[in-house]
Design an enzyme around this catalytic site. Structure first.
Site, PDB file in Angstrom:
ATOM      1  N   ASP A   1      12.477  41.562  39.084  1.00  0.00           N
ATOM      2  CA  ASP A   1      12.522  40.921  40.408  1.00  0.00           C
ATOM      3  C   ASP A   1      13.257  41.860  41.359  1.00  0.00           C
ATOM      4  OD1 ASP A   1      12.750  39.282  42.620  1.00  0.00           O
ATOM      5  OD2 ASP A   1      13.256  37.491  41.465  1.00  0.00           O
TER       6      ASP A   1
ATOM      7  N   HIS B   1      11.470  30.638  49.099  1.00  0.00           N
ATOM      8  CA  HIS B   1      12.422  30.564  50.211  1.00  0.00           C
ATOM      9  C   HIS B   1      11.936  31.391  51.387  1.00  0.00           C
ATOM     10  CE1 HIS B   1      13.574  34.598  48.792  1.00  0.00           C
ATOM     11  NE2 HIS B   1      13.352  34.092  47.595  1.00  0.00           N
TER      12      HIS B   1
ATOM     13  N   GLU C   1       6.053  36.577  41.969  1.00  0.00           N
ATOM     14  CA  GLU C   1       6.570  36.381  43.335  1.00  0.00           C
ATOM     15  C   GLU C   1       5.981  37.402  44.293  1.00  0.00           C
ATOM     16  OE1 GLU C   1      10.841  36.931  43.787  1.00  0.00           O
ATOM     17  OE2 GLU C   1      10.853  35.760  45.640  1.00  0.00           O
TER      18      GLU C   1
ATOM     19  N   ASP D   1      10.680  40.464  49.016  1.00  0.00           N
ATOM     20  CA  ASP D   1      11.137  40.026  47.699  1.00  0.00           C
ATOM     21  C   ASP D   1       9.891  39.832  46.834  1.00  0.00           C
ATOM     22  OD1 ASP D   1      12.386  38.659  45.604  1.00  0.00           O
ATOM     23  OD2 ASP D   1      13.154  37.020  46.840  1.00  0.00           O
TER      24      ASP D   1
ATOM     25  N   GLU E   1       7.695  31.863  44.643  1.00  0.00           N
ATOM     26  CA  GLU E   1       7.975  32.352  43.292  1.00  0.00           C
ATOM     27  C   GLU E   1       7.910  31.268  42.228  1.00  0.00           C
ATOM     28  OE1 GLU E   1      12.032  33.865  42.767  1.00  0.00           O
ATOM     29  OE2 GLU E   1      12.439  33.339  44.851  1.00  0.00           O
TER      30      GLU E   1
ATOM     31  N   HIS F   1      17.849  34.538  51.101  1.00  0.00           N
ATOM     32  CA  HIS F   1      17.459  33.143  50.890  1.00  0.00           C
ATOM     33  C   HIS F   1      17.647  32.334  52.159  1.00  0.00           C
ATOM     34  CE1 HIS F   1      18.125  34.058  46.439  1.00  0.00           C
ATOM     35  NE2 HIS F   1      16.843  33.815  46.586  1.00  0.00           N
TER      36      HIS F   1
HETATM   37 MN    MN Z   1      12.810  37.624  43.830  1.00  0.00          MN
HETATM   38 MN    MN Z   2      12.968  35.191  45.790  1.00  0.00          MN
END
Ligand code: MN
Ligand code: MN
Length: 300
Positions: free
Chosen positions: A85, A158, A286, A96, A191, A166
């Protein structure tokens, strides 16, 4: 009119995608997690971005927030289900993205990975103006349950913002009545997490990720120094304990004590590793997406 926000998000997304794809090729039996994390972070910088947070390398029943420590010797083994991640930013604009890599052969691992990817693709199609987050979340849950697995209910997608990983609102992985109506140009990370277990995570020991919160007085010069580095170098973005070993010139043992103290007085926020409560395998997929009539998957 040029839109610095959208341009930066797209550039960060391209950088992240390349670093993620490169990192994924390095996750092989016998390789060290530490080398992969370092390689991904170097690649992001080489391509003109900055890591938005430390590269998470989470094994098997750890869903997220695990990463190698300074001089960590953990290696990938046959059958491991590894979540990579990654975050990258350009001018603070965060993207992200995460991918699950099944090392060698693990049939259940492959199935939950595929369910996570399908849930993500189905959700992205719904990221169009006037849809609600409730609809997106319901789609994620349905795809996962139709595949015969459970979503992780206490982890969510998010919003992402400038120097903000976030941002609200969240995109839950189970159906909710979230009334938030998507707008053209909104940027979200979606995600889905998929597991064979109960579908909940809880915090476990071995924190490696921290974020500066505020300056509080401390009697210890090392603490003052580390807090200053955290604030000035990483601002509001999460950083890794191992990054500070080089920055601060203190031993890893001393650093661990100082960081714990700074969390206790409320100067740093910590992100402990998140373990699936039934110790079951977890997969994640994600992407960062710009809402539009044709949703833009910036980390594709
Ligand atoms: Mn992530
Ligand atoms: Mn994330």
């Amino acid at each position: 009119m040029p839109d610095e926000r959208i341009d930066s998000v797209k550039k960060a997304g391209r950088i992240l995608a390349e670093a993620r794809n490169y990192g994924a090729t390095l996750v092989r039996a016998g390789e060290r997690a530490l080398d992969v994390a370092n390689a991904v972070e170097s690649k992001i910088r080489e391509l003109g971005g900055e890591p938005a947070f430390p590269t998470n390398v989470s094994f098997n029943h750890i869903a997220a927030h695990d990463l190698p420590d300074h001089e960590d010797v953990r290696k990938f083994n046959e059958g491991d289900v590894v979540k990579l991640d990654i975050g990258a930013h350009v001018k603070g604009w965060v993207t992200d993205s995460a991918v699950t890599i099944v090392v060698g052969k693990n049939d259940v691992g492959e199935k939950i990975k595929q369910a996570a990817e399908l849930a993500l693709q189905n959700a992205i199609k719904l990221m169009i103006p006037e849809n609600t987050i409730g609809q997106v979340s319901a789609s994620i849950e349905k795809t996962i349950r139709d595949a015969g697995f459970n979503p992780v209910i206490n982890l969510t997608g998010h919003g992402v913002g400038q120097y903000e990983v976030h941002a609200s609102p969240a995109i839950p992985n189970i159906a909710t009545k979230s009334p938030y109506v998507l707008k053209e140009g909104d940027v979200f990370a979606i995600e889905p997490f998929v597991t064979t277990g109960m579908g909940m995570v809880k915090e476990t020991s071995g924190t490696q990720i921290y974020r500066w919160l505020n300056d509080r007085h401390t009697r210890f010069p090392e603490s003052t120094k580390i807090l200053k580095i955290a604030k000035e170098k990483y601002s509001k973005l999460p950083f890794a304990k191992r990054w500070l070993v080089k920055d601060a010139g203190v031993t890893p043992a001393k650093l661990a004590l100082v960081l714990r103290g700074l969390v206790e007085i409320g100067s740093l926020y910590e992100y402990p590793p998140l373990r699936e409560v039934s110790d079951a395998l977890v997969a994640q997929a994600e992407h960062t997406v710009i809402v539009g009539k044709e949703p833009v998957m910036v980390t594709a």
